[in-house]
Every structure is written in structure tokens, then in C-alpha cells.
Design a protein around this motif. Structure first.
Motif, short mmCIF file in Angstrom:
data_model
loop_
_atom_site.label_atom_id
_atom_site.label_comp_id
_atom_site.label_asym_id
_atom_site.label_seq_id
_atom_site.Cartn_x
_atom_site.Cartn_y
_atom_site.Cartn_z
N VAL A 53 0.86 -1.05 -0.12
CA VAL A 53 0.19 0.34 0.18
C VAL A 53 0.30 1.05 0.00
O VAL A 53 -0.04 2.43 0.09
N TYR A 54 2.61 1.18 -0.31
CA TYR A 54 3.23 2.46 0.14
C TYR A 54 3.95 3.04 -1.41
O TYR A 54 3.50 2.34 -2.58
N ARG A 55 3.04 4.32 -1.22
CA ARG A 55 3.37 5.36 -2.08
C ARG A 55 3.45 6.50 -0.79
O ARG A 55 3.09 6.72 -0.36
N PRO A 56 5.02 7.03 -2.39
CA PRO A 56 6.10 8.11 -1.83
C PRO A 56 4.93 9.45 -1.60
O PRO A 56 3.39 9.62 -2.73
N SER A 57 5.09 10.70 -0.82
CA SER A 57 4.25 11.67 -0.50
C SER A 57 5.03 12.73 -1.41
O SER A 57 5.78 12.43 -1.81
N GLU A 58 4.36 13.80 -0.79
CA GLU A 58 4.79 15.19 -1.42
C GLU A 58 5.50 15.92 -0.35
O GLU A 58 6.04 17.45 -0.16
N GLN A 59 5.97 15.07 0.43
CA GLN A 59 6.40 16.09 1.74
C GLN A 59 7.80 16.53 1.46
O GLN A 59 8.58 15.41 1.45
N LYS A 60 7.27 17.26 1.90
CA LYS A 60 8.73 18.28 1.86
C LYS A 60 10.40 18.42 2.73
O LYS A 60 9.53 17.78 3.98
N VAL A 61 10.99 18.28 2.97
CA VAL A 61 12.60 17.49 3.69
C VAL A 61 12.01 19.28 4.06
O VAL A 61 12.22 19.96 3.40
N GLY A 62 12.62 19.32 5.48
CA GLY A 62 12.30 20.80 5.87
C GLY A 62 13.46 21.17 6.73
O GLY A 62 14.63 20.43 6.21
#
Length: 238
Positions: A73-82
Motif C-alpha cells: 500500500v506504500y505510495r511516496p508523498s509530496e512531503q518536503k524535507v524541512g
């Protein structure tokens, strides 16, 4: 052990690829971009396919490092590295049916990945939590190496290390509750470090130890995975 050199080869690619990836990760890069870059690096180094549900790199950024889920079920997100952040990466290369399996936690301070040793020199309260998590992962691997023996069962090792995680003030985040698995030719055949598995460690040729943990009062998850094996009764790291 048959094919040891084949496993050493593919795992060496995973290790070199992880090191190269560390130079790519920085503030503003997304989780999805890290996955693409990691898989490109692996492929450029001769990796033919990815054994874990065709996922070459299982990547999570920031508080998403707390999430534990199956590759189904894993899908990479658009979360950005802070600017001050954490990234977990788990690589799953395969060459000629031989697996590599290698996970590390990257720490980003002031926008760039810092070496684990550099964390000790960071005058940053965020780095304190990061450094403690990295230190605890290393400590758990040391405890694993000191405790494990061929005659012990997977369950015995699981119970011992799971208790250690709790005593150190951390939580086992793994969605299935396990702490590692055997290396096989088919992922469905894996045995796990989990409750109820009475198989002896010495019956397996290769196995991982990969605690996915979070401090009880922390905001981030940590991963560290290596492949181990016994050679003439002595534990070795692949």
C-alpha cells in the motif's frame, strides 16, 4: 554458505547507493523525489529489480517516519524535507534473485544531511531528539549482536529486544510487530523475529535486524537495518 559472494555484492551496492543518496537529500526535496533518485542510483549500479513489491526505496520524511505500512500500500508523498528534519530510507535491490536489504535514518540540520557523529556537535534542541534516536538504534544493534546465538529461536530474540526497546523508552512501530526477517528467494517465505516463531536462528542462512522505533514522547521514527549471518558460529554483518 552458498552464494555468499552474490549477497555481499548486492548489499554492497545498497550501501554505496545509500551513501550517494545522502548527498542528494536536502531541504525542499520531496519524499517522492528521494524515491526516484534512490531507484535511479540503484539501477545505474546494476540492480535489475526490487524484491519488495517492486519498491526500490521505501522513504518517509518528517513525522511520516512514524508510519509503518506494507509495501503493498506504500505510495511516496509530496512531503518536503524541512530545514531540521529526518528521513528514513529502506532499500530493496535484487540481482539474479539475490536480495540486498539496507535501511538508514538521515538527519537534516540547517538544510543538509549531517553525519551521525556531527549530531553531537549541533547546538540545536531538535538535534538532541535526532541524536538520541540514532544512538538508540545503534545500541539495539549492539544488544542484538551480543545476545543472538544459532540455538536461540526467533521468538526468544524478539522478546528480548522488544523488551529492550521498551526499557529504553521507545515503542516498536512495525505494523506487524516484528523486528526483522530471513532473506529468501521469495518474500512470502520469510521467517520473522516475532512472537510465536520457534524456528532456531541457526536454521536460517541470512536474516535482518531492523527495529523501527519512536521515543514514547518523540515526534519521529527511526530505522536502521543490516543483514546478518553466522560464519563458523560467529555472527557477521553482510
Amino acid at each position: 554458505m552458498k552464494h555468499l559472494s552474490d549477497y555481499l555484492y548486492v548489499q554492497s551496492i545498497a550501501k554505496c547507493s545509500m551513501e550517494e543518496l545522502g548527498a542528494f537529500i536536502k531541504e525542499g526535496i520531496t519524499e517522492r523525489e528521494i524515491v526516484i533518485k534512490a531507484e535511479d542510483i540503484l539501477s545505474e549500479n546494476g540492480v535489475e529489480r526490487f524484491w519488495y513489491y517492486n519498491i526500490g526505496a521505501f522513504v518517509q520524511v518528517g513525522t511520516r517516519t512514524n508510519i509503518s505500512e506494507s509495501g503493498r500500500v506504500y505510495r511516496p508523498s509530496e512531503q518536503k524535507v524541512g530545514k531540521n528534519d529526518i528521513v528514513t530510507v529502506d532499500l530493496s535491490p535484487e540481482i539474479n534473485a539475490f536480495w540486498g536489504d539496507y535501511a538508514r535514518t538521515f538527519i537534516v540540520i540547517d538544510g543538509s544531511v549531517v553525519d551521525e557523529k556531527q549530531l553531537l556537535c549541533q547546538p540545536n534542541f531538535i538535534a538532541d531528539e535526532f541524536g538520541h534516536g540514532i544512538h538508540t538504534e545503534k545500541q539495539l544493534h549492539r544488544m542484538f549482536k551480543a545476545y543472538i546465538e544459532p540455538e536461540k529461536t526467533f521468538e526468544e530474540v524478539y522478546l528480548y529486544l522488544n523488551k529492550a526497546i521498551q526499557q529504553l523508552g521507545y515503542v516498536n512501530l512495525d505494523f506487524a510487530g516484528n523486528l526483522g526477517h530471513t532473506i529468501e528467494f521469495h518474500k512470502e517465505e520469510r521467517s520473522y523475529f516475532e512472537r510465536g516463531n520457534t524456528r532456531k536462528i541457526g536454521e536460517a542462512e541470512l536474516f535482518t535486524f531492523e527495529p523501527h522505533i519512536k521515543h514514547v514522547n518523540g515526534a519521529y521514527g527511526f530505522k536502521r537495518e543490516d543483514i546478518y549471518y553466522f560464519w563458523n558460529g560467529e555472527l557477521k554483518v553482510l
